[in-house]
Design a protein around this motif. Structure first.
Motif, PDB file in Angstrom:
ATOM      1  N   ALA A 268       1.145  -1.389  -0.182  1.00  0.00           N
ATOM      2  CA  ALA A 268       0.118  -0.355  -0.353  1.00  0.00           C
ATOM      3  C   ALA A 268       1.159   1.338   0.033  1.00  0.00           C
ATOM      4  O   ALA A 268       0.312   2.293  -0.581  1.00  0.00           O
ATOM      5  CB  ALA A 268      -0.602   0.161   0.856  1.00  0.00           C
ATOM      6  N   GLY A 269       2.029   1.182   1.026  1.00  0.00           N
ATOM      7  CA  GLY A 269       2.849   2.413   0.807  1.00  0.00           C
ATOM      8  C   GLY A 269       3.300   2.912  -0.493  1.00  0.00           C
ATOM      9  O   GLY A 269       3.950   3.785  -1.255  1.00  0.00           O
ATOM     10  N   ALA A 270       4.054   1.567  -1.015  1.00  0.00           N
ATOM     11  CA  ALA A 270       4.965   1.314  -2.695  1.00  0.00           C
ATOM     12  C   ALA A 270       2.961   2.215  -4.175  1.00  0.00           C
ATOM     13  O   ALA A 270       3.925   2.482  -4.831  1.00  0.00           O
ATOM     14  CB  ALA A 270       4.801   0.124  -3.302  1.00  0.00           C
ATOM     15  N   LEU A 271       2.445   1.371  -3.614  1.00  0.00           N
ATOM     16  CA  LEU A 271       1.110   1.930  -4.636  1.00  0.00           C
ATOM     17  C   LEU A 271       0.974   3.524  -4.148  1.00  0.00           C
ATOM     18  O   LEU A 271       1.200   4.163  -5.239  1.00  0.00           O
ATOM     19  CB  LEU A 271      -0.066   2.193  -4.293  1.00  0.00           C
ATOM     20  CG  LEU A 271      -1.898   2.182  -4.983  1.00  0.00           C
ATOM     21  CD1 LEU A 271      -1.246   2.044  -6.769  1.00  0.00           C
ATOM     22  CD2 LEU A 271      -2.423   1.577  -4.392  1.00  0.00           C
ATOM     23  N   ALA A 272       1.116   4.463  -2.702  1.00  0.00           N
ATOM     24  CA  ALA A 272       1.324   5.510  -2.199  1.00  0.00           C
ATOM     25  C   ALA A 272       1.838   5.979  -2.982  1.00  0.00           C
ATOM     26  O   ALA A 272       1.431   7.689  -3.288  1.00  0.00           O
ATOM     27  CB  ALA A 272       1.477   5.729  -1.214  1.00  0.00           C
ATOM     28  N   ASP A 273       3.205   5.554  -3.125  1.00  0.00           N
ATOM     29  CA  ASP A 273       4.291   6.365  -3.569  1.00  0.00           C
ATOM     30  C   ASP A 273       4.213   6.838  -4.893  1.00  0.00           C
ATOM     31  O   ASP A 273       4.692   7.686  -5.674  1.00  0.00           O
ATOM     32  CB  ASP A 273       5.701   5.861  -3.137  1.00  0.00           C
ATOM     33  CG  ASP A 273       6.249   6.253  -1.801  1.00  0.00           C
ATOM     34  OD1 ASP A 273       5.690   6.943  -1.205  1.00  0.00           O
ATOM     35  OD2 ASP A 273       7.140   5.227  -1.596  1.00  0.00           O
ATOM     36  N   LEU A 459     -11.083   7.236  -6.521  1.00  0.00           N
ATOM     37  CA  LEU A 459     -10.545   8.470  -5.550  1.00  0.00           C
ATOM     38  C   LEU A 459     -10.569   8.266  -3.790  1.00  0.00           C
ATOM     39  O   LEU A 459      -9.774   8.447  -3.123  1.00  0.00           O
ATOM     40  CB  LEU A 459     -11.727   9.063  -5.348  1.00  0.00           C
ATOM     41  CG  LEU A 459     -11.513  10.321  -7.419  1.00  0.00           C
ATOM     42  CD1 LEU A 459     -13.373  11.160  -7.020  1.00  0.00           C
ATOM     43  CD2 LEU A 459     -10.865  11.030  -7.127  1.00  0.00           C
ATOM     44  N   GLN A 460     -11.528   6.894  -3.589  1.00  0.00           N
ATOM     45  CA  GLN A 460     -11.443   6.288  -1.977  1.00  0.00           C
ATOM     46  C   GLN A 460      -9.896   5.861  -1.405  1.00  0.00           C
ATOM     47  O   GLN A 460      -9.436   5.856  -0.872  1.00  0.00           O
ATOM     48  CB  GLN A 460     -12.391   5.453  -1.849  1.00  0.00           C
ATOM     49  CG  GLN A 460     -14.099   5.557  -2.146  1.00  0.00           C
ATOM     50  CD  GLN A 460     -14.586   4.744  -1.237  1.00  0.00           C
ATOM     51  OE1 GLN A 460     -15.071   3.331  -1.724  1.00  0.00           O
ATOM     52  NE2 GLN A 460     -16.348   5.480  -1.388  1.00  0.00           N
ATOM     53  N   THR A 461     -10.131   4.562  -3.019  1.00  0.00           N
ATOM     54  CA  THR A 461      -8.541   3.960  -2.661  1.00  0.00           C
ATOM     55  C   THR A 461      -7.014   5.554  -2.571  1.00  0.00           C
ATOM     56  O   THR A 461      -5.651   4.792  -1.492  1.00  0.00           O
ATOM     57  CB  THR A 461      -7.902   3.393  -4.323  1.00  0.00           C
ATOM     58  OG1 THR A 461      -8.801   1.683  -3.857  1.00  0.00           O
ATOM     59  CG2 THR A 461      -6.351   2.627  -3.928  1.00  0.00           C
ATOM     60  N   VAL A 462      -7.452   6.230  -2.941  1.00  0.00           N
ATOM     61  CA  VAL A 462      -6.031   7.562  -3.456  1.00  0.00           C
ATOM     62  C   VAL A 462      -6.315   8.441  -1.889  1.00  0.00           C
ATOM     63  O   VAL A 462      -5.433   8.115  -1.069  1.00  0.00           O
ATOM     64  CB  VAL A 462      -6.632   8.281  -4.314  1.00  0.00           C
ATOM     65  CG1 VAL A 462      -5.496  10.068  -4.520  1.00  0.00           C
ATOM     66  CG2 VAL A 462      -6.559   8.048  -5.560  1.00  0.00           C
ATOM     67  N   LEU A 463      -7.820   8.233  -1.265  1.00  0.00           N
ATOM     68  CA  LEU A 463      -7.240   8.637  -0.410  1.00  0.00           C
ATOM     69  C   LEU A 463      -6.748   8.180   0.978  1.00  0.00           C
ATOM     70  O   LEU A 463      -6.114   8.870   1.867  1.00  0.00           O
ATOM     71  CB  LEU A 463      -8.888   9.449   0.856  1.00  0.00           C
ATOM     72  CG  LEU A 463      -9.703  10.770  -0.103  1.00  0.00           C
ATOM     73  CD1 LEU A 463     -10.483  10.733   0.007  1.00  0.00           C
ATOM     74  CD2 LEU A 463      -8.125  11.811  -0.571  1.00  0.00           C
ATOM     75  N   TYR A 464      -6.969   6.606   1.079  1.00  0.00           N
ATOM     76  CA  TYR A 464      -6.531   6.051   1.605  1.00  0.00           C
ATOM     77  C   TYR A 464      -5.040   5.765   1.296  1.00  0.00           C
ATOM     78  O   TYR A 464      -4.365   5.864   2.341  1.00  0.00           O
ATOM     79  CB  TYR A 464      -7.284   4.821   1.529  1.00  0.00           C
ATOM     80  CG  TYR A 464      -6.735   3.402   2.422  1.00  0.00           C
ATOM     81  CD1 TYR A 464      -6.942   3.558   3.599  1.00  0.00           C
ATOM     82  CD2 TYR A 464      -5.960   2.568   2.209  1.00  0.00           C
ATOM     83  CE1 TYR A 464      -6.869   1.945   4.676  1.00  0.00           C
ATOM     84  CE2 TYR A 464      -5.387   1.007   2.472  1.00  0.00           C
ATOM     85  CZ  TYR A 464      -5.703   1.203   3.888  1.00  0.00           C
ATOM     86  OH  TYR A 464      -5.130   0.368   4.811  1.00  0.00           O
ATOM     87  N   SER A 465      -4.359   5.699   0.123  1.00  0.00           N
ATOM     88  CA  SER A 465      -2.744   5.956   0.151  1.00  0.00           C
ATOM     89  C   SER A 465      -2.159   7.155   0.763  1.00  0.00           C
ATOM     90  O   SER A 465      -1.393   7.480   1.364  1.00  0.00           O
ATOM     91  CB  SER A 465      -2.689   5.899  -1.152  1.00  0.00           C
ATOM     92  OG  SER A 465      -3.147   4.924  -2.195  1.00  0.00           O
ATOM     93  N   GLY A 466      -2.844   8.351   0.925  1.00  0.00           N
ATOM     94  CA  GLY A 466      -2.837   9.581   1.175  1.00  0.00           C
ATOM     95  C   GLY A 466      -2.454   8.652   3.111  1.00  0.00           C
ATOM     96  O   GLY A 466      -1.787   9.590   3.261  1.00  0.00           O
TER      97      GLY A 466
END
Length: 747
Positions: A268-273, A459-466
């Protein structure tokens, strides 16, 4: 077999239209009353070529380009006839594979043989093979046998001993994964570094093939909460796949991953980066297209070569080249493997198997389950592989649901920090959700063009990635310092210099450390003592009148278990409890995002109040459940009463109403002067004398404590003949016993 001209699909089409004019040529197809010769050829083309999967076409094209190059070098025509010419080509191709030290020459020859067979049927004038099929021609079978022997030699010969490669020729071990990730974060090409890191962790966690990685799309991302996980609910990021090697019927296939116990290995951190870099630095215009209701963003790929190719399925080189480049730059020496894009799927299987996953779980995770169960049911829900996601994320297969100690997720990330790295996403999510709701209810407005459910999930995944980005950032800083380039983003740089961020970092590191100590707590000595005592119980039962009385056996075991429950808890007192959630800023009540941070705003460690598994079956265990634990049920009930906004599920609400009265009755008996053991023993005697189960004892206590419509002549429950009046008299008798004992002790 090097060709002098560039490879092109047009060359393959021209090859299909080649015409053989030799002495044994068959007459060309003529028009008929029903169909022209061209239409007959097109039907054959559709059956033999057009219906093939794209992966198969790509493999066949590679073999056919080699055929064209070989014909150029030999000055032969490109007609796939006569058979001896085809055999010479296959033998030359075999020698080329052997010279390259291929581990599977037979695989290459088999693909080439199938490709030649398909195209041969499309070429005009070519006579049929001497046998029934091209592959069964004597000379062709001989060439295939030589290739199979070469493959056998390559795999089991003296130079193929897997010990020489440490059994890791086709997969990465844990240490290699860490080394590759370090190389990715510090790579000079930052975008390719983040891309390869995401490929590595997503590929190993979800079992992606190379084709899956090339076709993964942001529009197919979504969040699935697993709130049953305690003390920290789990969030699974899911990704659905519409194409791929085994997806012949176009069904959606799902896979997913959870946050890793180790921040360094967090997919999840790699996806966030990757998302932070793609949306802020690369300039990917997904958000603009969603806002403009332009569904062309659905075709964007998650892993792309550059902006000009972001909306197309990536070719292998777009992903393989940066991966191979980074593997060469790994600290400690280059990492050389025999697989490239399939490396991650191979690695995921080995890592899961070494983590304890059984064959059936691996089949579900890898989409190898067959039949109606595997393809029509299991494929529809990624949580069928939840245990595999847990193992891949560093958790124990069978205990992660009750020991999910993800400490860093307890620290709430201020919403404005998430908005800083993903500006406008929160507002855009609200807009999309409102528009989708209107259109779904048939109340769409004039400017509502499309219902974009994919945008909600993304968009929910993006906010969770934040959230994941900020909770992982202290560990990124700790390991890489300024080499972690996302520190330099203005939105990030302006926040990390504030006192609030310093306090946030301290809380994240502290919470992570305490959670790890809690997870690694060893209670095996206590468990050993319990087994010893249970053996003593069995010996005691075998030597007295309890033999043949199951209720006596159950009662004795329950008492011993309750005692051990207290002792095990006492042995854990030195281990710090998980910290309470840290509220860094007021939560935004208007965001429809399930997040680990928001899950703890109530201050409860777990949403569950009672053990609903059925393991609590006696009064001693019910009292132990109420009065012992890192946060006792008695304390949690007080919290619930003090928080009128808390809404529990129907099951827990009913348990809260019923189950608390029996231990509260024990507390009232203690206030009269009884010890806890005496009160529990008296109620146990009542239960035994009246043949009441634990549930019936609880119901009786509830009826006594409240103003109910039941009369004394009514039974406690429908399953017993004991009336409420009899139950009341028994409790009154117990209270008299307590008063008598207290009075006797006072004298």
């Amino acid at each position: 077999m090097k060709r002098s001209r560039a490879k092109s699909r047009d060359d393959i089409m021209a090859l299909m239209h080649a015409t053989y004019k030799g002495e044994d040529a068959v007459p060309l197809q003529q028009d008929t009353e029903m169909m022209s010769a061209q239409d007959i050829w097109l039907r054959k083309y559709h059956e033999l070529w057009e219906k093939l999967e794209e992966n198969t076409k790509s493999s066949f094209c590679t073999a056919l380009w080699k055929w064209l190059a070989w014909c150029d070098n030999k000055a032969f025509d490109t007609v796939i006839h006569p058979i001896p010419k085809c055999v010479i080509f296959l033998e030359d191709l075999l020698q080329e594979m052997v010279d390259k030290k291929s581990k599977d020459p037979f695989g290459t020859i088999r693909v080439a043989r199938k490709a030649l067979s398909k195209i041969r049927e499309l070429q005009r004038g070519v006579p049929p093979p001497y046998g029934e099929q091209f592959s069964k021609e004597t000379l062709i079978r001989s060439a295939s046998s030589k290739a199979f022997a070469a493959t056998t030699e390559a795999r089991i010969g003296p130079n193929s001993d897997p010990l020489r490669d440490g059994f890791q020729a086709t997969s990465l071990d844990s240490d290699e994964v860490v080394r590759v990730l370090d190389a990715c974060i510090t790579h000079q090409d930052r975008f390719n570094g983040f891309k390869v890191a995401a490929m590595l962790l997503l590929g190993t966690s979800m079992g992606f093939r190379g084709d899956d990685l090339m076709d993964a799309k942001p529009s197919l991302l979504a969040l699935t909460p697993v709130v049953r996980c305690v003390p920290v609910p789990m969030q699974v990021i899911t990704c659905s796949l519409r194409t791929g090697k085994v997806n012949a019927y176009g069904w959606l296939r799902y896979s997913g991953f959870a946050r890793h116990k180790d921040p360094q290995l967090d997919a999840a951190g790699a996806l966030a980066d990757l998302l932070v870099f793609s949306l802020n630095v690369t300039g990917l215009d997904i958000l603009q297209k969603i806002e403009n209701q332009d569904n062309s963003w659905w075709s964007y790929r998650l892993l792309f070569k550059d902006l000009w190719h972001a909306d197309k399925k990536q070719d292998r080189n777009a992903l393989a080249k940066p991966l191979l480049s980074i593997l060469q730059e790994v600290e400690g020496g280059p990492i050389v493997k025999s697989k490239v894009l399939h490396l991650f799927r191979d690695s995921g299987v080995i890592l899961l198997a070494s983590g304890g996953a059984g064959l059936e779980l691996l089949q579900i995770w890898g989409h190898w389950a067959k039949g109606s169960l595997g393809q029509a049911y299991i494929e529809k829900n990624p949580l069928a592989a939840l245990q595999a996601f847990a193992i891949a994320s560093g958790w124990e297969q069978y205990s992660f649901m009750r020991r999910h100690f993800l400490g860093r997720a307890l620290v709430t990330v201020p919403p404005e920090w998430i908005d800083a790295i993903f500006p406008g996403v929160r507002r855009l999510l609200e807009t999309v959700q409102a528009r989708n709701a209107r259109m779904q209810s048939g109340k769409g407005q004039a400017n509502d063009l499309i219902s974009d459910r994919a945008a909600e999930g993304f968009l929910q995944t993006v906010l969770y990635s934040g959230i994941c980005f900020w909770q992982n950032l202290p560990f990124r800083t700790q390991r890489y310092g300024l080499a972690y380039v996302l520190h330099r983003l203005p939105a990030v740089a302006n926040i990390i210099v504030t006192p609030e961020y310093l306090h946030f970092t301290q809380q994240v590191l502290s919470s992570h450390d305490k959670a790890n100590r809690q997870a690694e707590m060893d209670v095996s000595p206590a468990m050993s003592d319990m087994l010893t005592e249970m053996q003593g119980c069995l010996k005691q039962l075998c030597g007295n009148s309890a033999v043949g009385k199951p209720e006596a056996v159950a009662q004795l075991i329950a008492e011993k278990m309750a005692t051990m429950n207290i002792r095990v808890q006492d042995s854990c007192d030195d281990v710090p409890a998980l910290p309470a959630p840290v509220q860094m800023a007021a939560a935004d009540a208007h965001v429809g995002l399930p997040s680990e941070g928001q899950a703890f705003t109530s201050g409860l460690i777990s949403p569950a109040l009672y053990d609903t598994s059925g393991s609590i079956s006696s009064i001693p265990l019910a009292w132990s459940e109420w009065s012992h634990g890192s946060t006792t049920i008695a304390e949690r009930v007080k919290q619930i009463k003090a928080d009128p906004t808390l809404v529990l599920g129907v099951r827990n609400s009913s348990l809260h109403k019923k189950n608390r009265h029996l231990p509260q009755l024990i507390e009232s008996m203690i206030q009269l002067g009884a010890t806890a053991a005496m009160a529990v023993n008296l109620l146990t005697q009542i239960a035994e004398s009246m043949s009441l189960t634990l549930d019936q004892m609880r119901e009786g206590a509830r009826l006594l404590a409240g103003n109910t419509a039941k009369q004394d002549q009514d039974t406690v429950t429908a399953e017993t003949t004991i009336t409420l009046g009899q139950y009341r008299q028994a409790v009154h008798w117990a209270c008299q016993q307590i008063r008598s004992t207290a009075l006797h002790q006072a004298m």
